[in-house]
Write a protein that holds these residues in place. Sequence first.
Motif, mmCIF file in Angstrom:
data_model
loop_
_atom_site.group_PDB
_atom_site.id
_atom_site.type_symbol
_atom_site.label_atom_id
_atom_site.label_comp_id
_atom_site.label_asym_id
_atom_site.label_seq_id
_atom_site.Cartn_x
_atom_site.Cartn_y
_atom_site.Cartn_z
ATOM 1 N N GLY A 47 -3.694 2.750 11.189
ATOM 2 C CA GLY A 47 -2.720 3.431 10.358
ATOM 3 C C GLY A 47 -3.123 4.886 10.266
ATOM 4 N N ASN A 48 -2.163 5.787 10.214
ATOM 5 C CA ASN A 48 -2.500 7.194 10.029
ATOM 6 C C ASN A 48 -1.329 7.972 9.469
ATOM 7 N N VAL A 49 -1.644 9.169 8.976
ATOM 8 C CA VAL A 49 -0.635 10.062 8.412
ATOM 9 C C VAL A 49 -0.783 11.432 9.045
ATOM 10 N N VAL A 50 0.314 11.946 9.588
ATOM 11 C CA VAL A 50 0.374 13.312 10.080
ATOM 12 C C VAL A 50 1.248 14.092 9.106
ATOM 13 N N LEU A 51 0.690 15.109 8.487
ATOM 14 C CA LEU A 51 1.413 15.922 7.516
ATOM 15 C C LEU A 51 1.649 17.312 8.084
ATOM 16 N N ASN A 52 2.920 17.660 8.211
ATOM 17 C CA ASN A 52 3.300 18.984 8.727
ATOM 18 C C ASN A 52 2.605 19.319 10.042
ATOM 19 N N GLY A 53 2.493 18.289 10.897
ATOM 20 C CA GLY A 53 1.932 18.487 12.229
ATOM 21 C C GLY A 53 0.440 18.301 12.355
ATOM 22 N N THR A 54 -0.254 18.009 11.240
ATOM 23 C CA THR A 54 -1.705 17.831 11.260
ATOM 24 C C THR A 54 -2.075 16.420 10.814
ATOM 25 N N LYS A 55 -2.859 15.704 11.650
ATOM 26 C CA LYS A 55 -3.322 14.377 11.241
ATOM 27 C C LYS A 55 -4.363 14.542 10.138
ATOM 28 N N GLN B 206 -4.396 12.301 -4.027
ATOM 29 C CA GLN B 206 -3.617 13.485 -3.702
ATOM 30 C C GLN B 206 -2.670 13.238 -2.532
ATOM 31 N N ALA B 207 -1.751 14.151 -2.337
ATOM 32 C CA ALA B 207 -0.725 14.001 -1.302
ATOM 33 C C ALA B 207 -1.353 13.732 0.064
ATOM 34 N N GLY B 208 -0.826 12.734 0.752
ATOM 35 C CA GLY B 208 -1.325 12.369 2.076
ATOM 36 C C GLY B 208 -2.378 11.289 2.070
ATOM 37 N N ALA B 209 -2.887 10.940 0.903
ATOM 38 C CA ALA B 209 -3.917 9.903 0.801
ATOM 39 C C ALA B 209 -3.310 8.513 0.949
ATOM 40 N N LEU B 210 -4.103 7.577 1.496
ATOM 41 C CA LEU B 210 -3.808 6.168 1.324
ATOM 42 C C LEU B 210 -4.279 5.874 -0.083
ATOM 43 N N TYR B 211 -3.365 5.712 -0.995
ATOM 44 C CA TYR B 211 -3.652 5.808 -2.420
ATOM 45 C C TYR B 211 -4.851 4.972 -2.872
ATOM 46 N N ASP B 212 -5.786 5.660 -3.507
ATOM 47 C CA ASP B 212 -7.008 5.099 -4.096
ATOM 48 C C ASP B 212 -7.980 4.519 -3.076
ATOM 49 N N MET B 213 -7.726 4.800 -1.772
ATOM 50 C CA MET B 213 -8.616 4.243 -0.763
ATOM 51 C C MET B 213 -9.125 5.259 0.258
ATOM 52 N N VAL B 214 -8.245 6.058 0.841
ATOM 53 C CA VAL B 214 -8.665 7.004 1.879
ATOM 54 C C VAL B 214 -8.105 8.399 1.573
ATOM 55 N N SER B 215 -8.991 9.387 1.535
ATOM 56 C CA SER B 215 -8.598 10.767 1.247
ATOM 57 C C SER B 215 -8.088 11.475 2.486
ATOM 58 N N PRO B 216 -7.169 12.426 2.319
ATOM 59 C CA PRO B 216 -6.798 13.287 3.451
ATOM 60 C C PRO B 216 -7.973 14.185 3.813
ATOM 61 N N THR B 217 -8.109 14.507 5.089
ATOM 62 C CA THR B 217 -9.231 15.342 5.526
ATOM 63 C C THR B 217 -9.037 16.806 5.171
ATOM 64 N N GLN B 218 -7.793 17.214 4.926
ATOM 65 C CA GLN B 218 -7.520 18.589 4.530
ATOM 66 C C GLN B 218 -6.194 18.660 3.794
ATOM 67 N N PRO C 192 0.846 -1.200 0.000
ATOM 68 C CA PRO C 192 0.000 0.000 0.000
ATOM 69 C C PRO C 192 0.879 1.247 0.000
ATOM 70 N N GLU C 193 0.291 2.365 -0.415
ATOM 71 C CA GLU C 193 1.079 3.584 -0.640
ATOM 72 C C GLU C 193 0.434 4.820 -0.030
ATOM 73 N N ILE C 194 1.270 5.627 0.616
ATOM 74 C CA ILE C 194 0.880 6.979 0.992
ATOM 75 C C ILE C 194 1.376 7.893 -0.114
ATOM 76 N N GLN C 195 0.470 8.623 -0.721
ATOM 77 C CA GLN C 195 0.793 9.406 -1.911
ATOM 78 C C GLN C 195 1.705 10.586 -1.615
ATOM 79 N N VAL C 196 2.681 10.795 -2.494
ATOM 80 C CA VAL C 196 3.536 11.986 -2.521
ATOM 81 C C VAL C 196 3.334 12.603 -3.894
#
Length: 250
Positions: A187-195, A152-164, A132-136
Amino acid sequence: MKKLSLLLLLTLTFACKEKPKEEPTEEPEMSITSTEKESEWTVLFDGTSWDGWHVYSGREIEEAWSLQDGAMLLNKITEARKDGERFNMVTDKEYTNFVLSIEWMVNSGANSGIMWGVVEDEKYNEPYITGPEIQVLDNTSHPDAKNGTTHQAGALYDMVSPTQDVVKPVGEWNHYLITVNHDTNVGNVVLNGTKITEFPVNGEAWDAMVAKSKFATWEVFGKSKTGKIVLQDHGEPIVIGYRNIKIKEL
């Protein structure tokens, strides 16, 4: 009395004299403290060598990647890549449960990704077949950004969108904190300090999510809890950079 007054004055002057101030030193944003080194974090890339990494296809790293200013840059146009060859960067070691801290930067039109659970085997010609991939991505100009927020950036590719969208402009460094924990199924992604993204990583919830994606019929996709971490070469001759990579195994 005069001697006493003079002695008192000298004493107060010495006591109140300020010590010279030390010039502040600026440390890299993702530098690891001695406490972290002793307890939890392991450096995966220190900016000076390729130790701990290799190319998925077995090709030489230097054919497509270079070291510059403490970062690994995918920035060389090669005949091999023009013909469809990829130079995906792979960790030597496998991981199961972890927190990955990594900085990334893209130039205009760039596309990459960070994968986990990748099974490195001759029968799988690309790491995305298993991992699985976290999009860059450059959200502003890469065509894939128009295919929905799950691309888009921060997404779990083709499955879960970033909230912002908290991505920094093209050419600036972003920071991901990516957690994958099969024991807690989180699983989660924090981008630049924001989950911005959260998702299950196994079980029925994971299977249901995959079933609604482009990976629905891929027999081995996301099946391995343990595997390599990969930095994707998507094939475009565009500068992509990664630096300050460290991992905490859970």
